[in-house]
Design a protein around this motif. Structure first.
Motif, PDB file in Angstrom:
ATOM      1  N   THR A  13       0.440  11.767 -16.257  1.00 29.61           N
ATOM      2  CA  THR A  13      -0.831  11.148 -16.605  1.00 29.61           C
ATOM      3  C   THR A  13      -1.614  10.921 -15.326  1.00 29.61           C
ATOM      4  OG1 THR A  13       0.442   9.096 -16.659  1.00 29.61           O
ATOM      5  CG2 THR A  13      -0.155  10.047 -18.769  1.00 29.61           C
ATOM      6  N   PRO A  14      -2.869  10.481 -15.420  1.00 27.08           N
ATOM      7  CA  PRO A  14      -3.697  10.334 -14.208  1.00 27.08           C
ATOM      8  C   PRO A  14      -3.025   9.446 -13.163  1.00 27.08           C
ATOM      9  CG  PRO A  14      -5.050  10.119 -16.166  1.00 27.08           C
ATOM     10  CD  PRO A  14      -3.623  10.155 -16.634  1.00 27.08           C
ATOM     11  N   PRO A  15      -3.202   9.776 -11.887  1.00 26.03           N
ATOM     12  CA  PRO A  15      -2.538   9.014 -10.829  1.00 26.03           C
ATOM     13  C   PRO A  15      -3.100   7.602 -10.700  1.00 26.03           C
ATOM     14  CG  PRO A  15      -4.093  10.574  -9.889  1.00 26.03           C
ATOM     15  CD  PRO A  15      -4.020  10.878 -11.349  1.00 26.03           C
ATOM     16  N   LEU A  16      -2.297   6.739 -10.108  1.00 23.93           N
ATOM     17  CA  LEU A  16      -2.707   5.365  -9.851  1.00 23.93           C
ATOM     18  C   LEU A  16      -3.378   5.264  -8.483  1.00 23.93           C
ATOM     19  CD1 LEU A  16       0.417   3.234 -10.876  1.00 23.93           C
ATOM     20  CD2 LEU A  16      -1.624   3.693 -12.237  1.00 23.93           C
ATOM     21  N   ALA A  17      -4.311   4.317  -8.369  1.00 25.91           N
ATOM     22  CA  ALA A  17      -4.798   3.916  -7.056  1.00 25.91           C
ATOM     23  C   ALA A  17      -3.779   2.955  -6.473  1.00 25.91           C
ATOM     24  CB  ALA A  17      -6.157   3.229  -7.191  1.00 25.91           C
ATOM     25  N   PHE A  18      -3.296   3.243  -5.269  1.00 24.14           N
ATOM     26  CA  PHE A  18      -2.246   2.408  -4.701  1.00 24.14           C
ATOM     27  C   PHE A  18      -2.436   2.254  -3.199  1.00 24.14           C
ATOM     28  CE2 PHE A  18      -0.610   6.672  -4.125  1.00 24.14           C
ATOM     29  CZ  PHE A  18       0.086   6.623  -2.918  1.00 24.14           C
ATOM     30  N   GLU A  19      -1.757   1.261  -2.658  1.00 24.78           N
ATOM     31  CA  GLU A  19      -1.717   1.026  -1.221  1.00 24.78           C
ATOM     32  C   GLU A  19      -0.262   1.025  -0.782  1.00 24.78           C
ATOM     33  OE1 GLU A  19      -5.726  -1.806  -1.099  1.00 24.78           O
ATOM     34  OE2 GLU A  19      -3.838  -2.566  -0.291  1.00 24.78           O
ATOM     35  N   SER A  20      -0.010   1.590   0.386  1.00 26.27           N
ATOM     36  CA  SER A  20       1.341   1.724   0.906  1.00 26.27           C
ATOM     37  C   SER A  20       1.343   1.295   2.364  1.00 26.27           C
ATOM     38  CB  SER A  20       1.806   3.179   0.776  1.00 26.27           C
ATOM     39  OG  SER A  20       3.049   3.379   1.397  1.00 26.27           O
ATOM     40  N   VAL A  21       2.216   0.337   2.711  1.00 35.04           N
ATOM     41  CA  VAL A  21       2.321  -0.115   4.097  1.00 35.04           C
ATOM     42  C   VAL A  21       3.792  -0.274   4.456  1.00 35.04           C
ATOM     43  CG1 VAL A  21       0.079  -1.280   4.200  1.00 35.04           C
ATOM     44  CG2 VAL A  21       2.079  -2.531   3.380  1.00 35.04           C
ATOM     45  N   GLY A  22       4.092  -0.107   5.746  1.00 31.24           N
ATOM     46  CA  GLY A  22       5.424  -0.371   6.234  1.00 31.24           C
ATOM     47  C   GLY A  22       6.387   0.781   6.024  1.00 31.24           C
ATOM     48  N   ALA A  23       7.615   0.572   6.490  1.00 33.57           N
ATOM     49  CA  ALA A  23       8.681   1.560   6.360  1.00 33.57           C
ATOM     50  C   ALA A  23       9.982   0.835   6.103  1.00 33.57           C
ATOM     51  CB  ALA A  23       8.776   2.408   7.626  1.00 33.57           C
ATOM     52  N   GLY A  24      10.889   1.535   5.411  1.00 33.09           N
ATOM     53  CA  GLY A  24      12.181   0.945   5.073  1.00 33.09           C
ATOM     54  C   GLY A  24      12.434   1.079   3.597  1.00 33.09           C
ATOM     55  N   PRO A  25      13.318   0.255   3.024  1.00 32.14           N
ATOM     56  CA  PRO A  25      13.549   0.283   1.579  1.00 32.14           C
ATOM     57  C   PRO A  25      12.251  -0.005   0.834  1.00 32.14           C
ATOM     58  CG  PRO A  25      15.197  -1.056   2.705  1.00 32.14           C
ATOM     59  CD  PRO A  25      14.148  -0.745   3.716  1.00 32.14           C
ATOM     60  N   THR A  26      12.083   0.627  -0.310  1.00 31.67           N
ATOM     61  CA  THR A  26      10.833   0.498  -1.055  1.00 31.67           C
ATOM     62  C   THR A  26      10.807  -0.782  -1.888  1.00 31.67           C
ATOM     63  OG1 THR A  26      10.470   2.880  -1.149  1.00 31.67           O
ATOM     64  CG2 THR A  26       9.362   1.550  -2.821  1.00 31.67           C
ATOM     65  N   LEU A  27       9.685  -1.478  -1.787  1.00 33.72           N
ATOM     66  CA  LEU A  27       9.438  -2.700  -2.542  1.00 33.72           C
ATOM     67  C   LEU A  27       8.115  -2.532  -3.282  1.00 33.72           C
ATOM     68  CD1 LEU A  27      10.079  -5.683  -3.245  1.00 33.72           C
ATOM     69  CD2 LEU A  27       8.903  -6.317  -1.125  1.00 33.72           C
ATOM     70  N   VAL A  28       8.156  -2.599  -4.606  1.00 31.64           N
ATOM     71  CA  VAL A  28       6.957  -2.459  -5.429  1.00 31.64           C
ATOM     72  C   VAL A  28       6.480  -3.847  -5.843  1.00 31.64           C
ATOM     73  CG1 VAL A  28       6.007  -1.530  -7.568  1.00 31.64           C
ATOM     74  CG2 VAL A  28       7.683  -0.202  -6.273  1.00 31.64           C
ATOM     75  N   LEU A  29       5.205  -4.130  -5.599  1.00 33.07           N
ATOM     76  CA  LEU A  29       4.597  -5.401  -5.954  1.00 33.07           C
ATOM     77  C   LEU A  29       3.654  -5.174  -7.136  1.00 33.07           C
ATOM     78  CD1 LEU A  29       3.656  -6.666  -2.364  1.00 33.07           C
ATOM     79  CD2 LEU A  29       5.816  -6.968  -3.602  1.00 33.07           C
ATOM     80  N   VAL A  30       3.857  -5.915  -8.212  1.00 34.43           N
ATOM     81  CA  VAL A  30       3.084  -5.724  -9.443  1.00 34.43           C
ATOM     82  C   VAL A  30       2.235  -6.970  -9.677  1.00 34.43           C
ATOM     83  CG1 VAL A  30       3.155  -5.059 -11.866  1.00 34.43           C
ATOM     84  CG2 VAL A  30       5.033  -4.394 -10.336  1.00 34.43           C
ATOM     85  N   ALA A  31       0.919  -6.779  -9.690  1.00 30.95           N
ATOM     86  CA  ALA A  31      -0.012  -7.896  -9.842  1.00 30.95           C
ATOM     87  C   ALA A  31      -0.049  -8.400 -11.286  1.00 30.95           C
ATOM     88  CB  ALA A  31      -1.408  -7.471  -9.390  1.00 30.95           C
ATOM     89  N   GLY A  32      -0.764  -9.499 -11.491  1.00 27.47           N
ATOM     90  CA  GLY A  32      -0.832 -10.157 -12.784  1.00 27.47           C
ATOM     91  C   GLY A  32      -1.943  -9.647 -13.673  1.00 27.47           C
TER      92      GLY A  32
END
Length: 266
Positions: A13-32
């Protein structure tokens, strides 16, 4: 899998607008409920010292294209598609408020991929107080418009002293009606969160889990955090002060609390 939600293995499906910072294990932050990834920027910049931090606009919100009707399962599917596109298999997830429902769905429906989960200012089951509050917010949105709805959310979501210092102006706030299509989307998203509930499945969550609540949260009172922590085996419970939007009012303290938990369960 919850029958009302789209399958998490949905087709492209259509891609998401996202921001990516840092390096290491991946942590996904989901807003309200607002659904905008930029909500996380102060916290993401701190956590990026040790993690690869991804935040995103929910489907149909901000810069992300719509994916049909608003549904918690659709947001969870979008998270997995975003990670698949980047070749990321394992991740941890922090879900705040409505985002906490998305994190619950990921923990229940994609357990092999999720390493640990943080449920922040969220709930297992909406009680009568919760339903009446969100019904009132919906009425304000539909009858008084976007401006009044936004100010009501700020008055409820931030501690009074923080509101006075950071948000309040010298004059009465403006009350614009706002864009009709955007208001309709917000109303649909309120219906989405009121219609989603998998409380009886939560004992299946086996990932290390931290439940965070604020003692002065007027939108999702702390007893919801206590209820969540009781339903999830071995969940840790953390109480902070800072209102419903504690990631915004106390980003350094909030990020450090998350980091302490994640370091132990990476």
């Amino acid at each position: 899998m919850h029958p009302a939600d789209p399958a998490l293995s949905a087709s492209a499906t259509p891609p998401l607008a996202f921001e990516s910072v840092g390096a290491g294990p991946t942590l996904v932050l989901v807003a309200g409920l607002g659904g905008l990834g930029r909500f996380w920027r102060p916290v993401a910049q701190i956590l990026a010292r040790d993690w690869h931090v991804l935040s995103f606009d929910h489907p149909g919100v901000g810069g992300s294209a719509p994916r049909g009707a608003q549904a918690i399962g659709s947001i969870a599917a979008a998270v997995l598609e975003l990670l698949d596109a980047q070749g990321i298999r394992q991740f941890s997830c922090v879900g705040h408020s409505t985002g906490g429902l998305v994190a619950q769905a990921l923990a229940l429906d994609a357990p092999a991929r999720l390493q640990s989960v943080v449920l922040s200012s969220t709930w297992a089951r909406p009680d009568r107080h919760f339903r009446d509050l969100f019904a009132l917010r919906r009425v304000v949105l539909e009858r008084a418009g976007e401006g009044a709805y936004a100010v009501l959310g700020q008055l409820l979501g931030y501690p009074p002293t923080w509101y006075d210092r950071e948000l309040a102006g010298a004059d009465v706030p403006p009350w614009p009606q706002g864009d009709a299509s955007r208001n309709a989307l917000t109303a649909e998203r309120i219906d989405m969160l009121l219609g989603y509930e998998r409380a009886d499945e939560l004992p299946r969550i086996a990932q290390p889990t931290l439940v965070v609540g604020a003692a002065d949260d007027q939108i999702v009172p702390f007893h919801h955090a206590h209820d969540l922590a009781q339903r999830i085996p071995h969940a840790q419970l953390l109480q902070l002060d800072g209102g419903h939007f504690v990631p915004a009012t106390r980003p350094a303290d909030y990020a450090e609390a998350l980091a302490r938990f994640l370091r132990g369960h990476g």
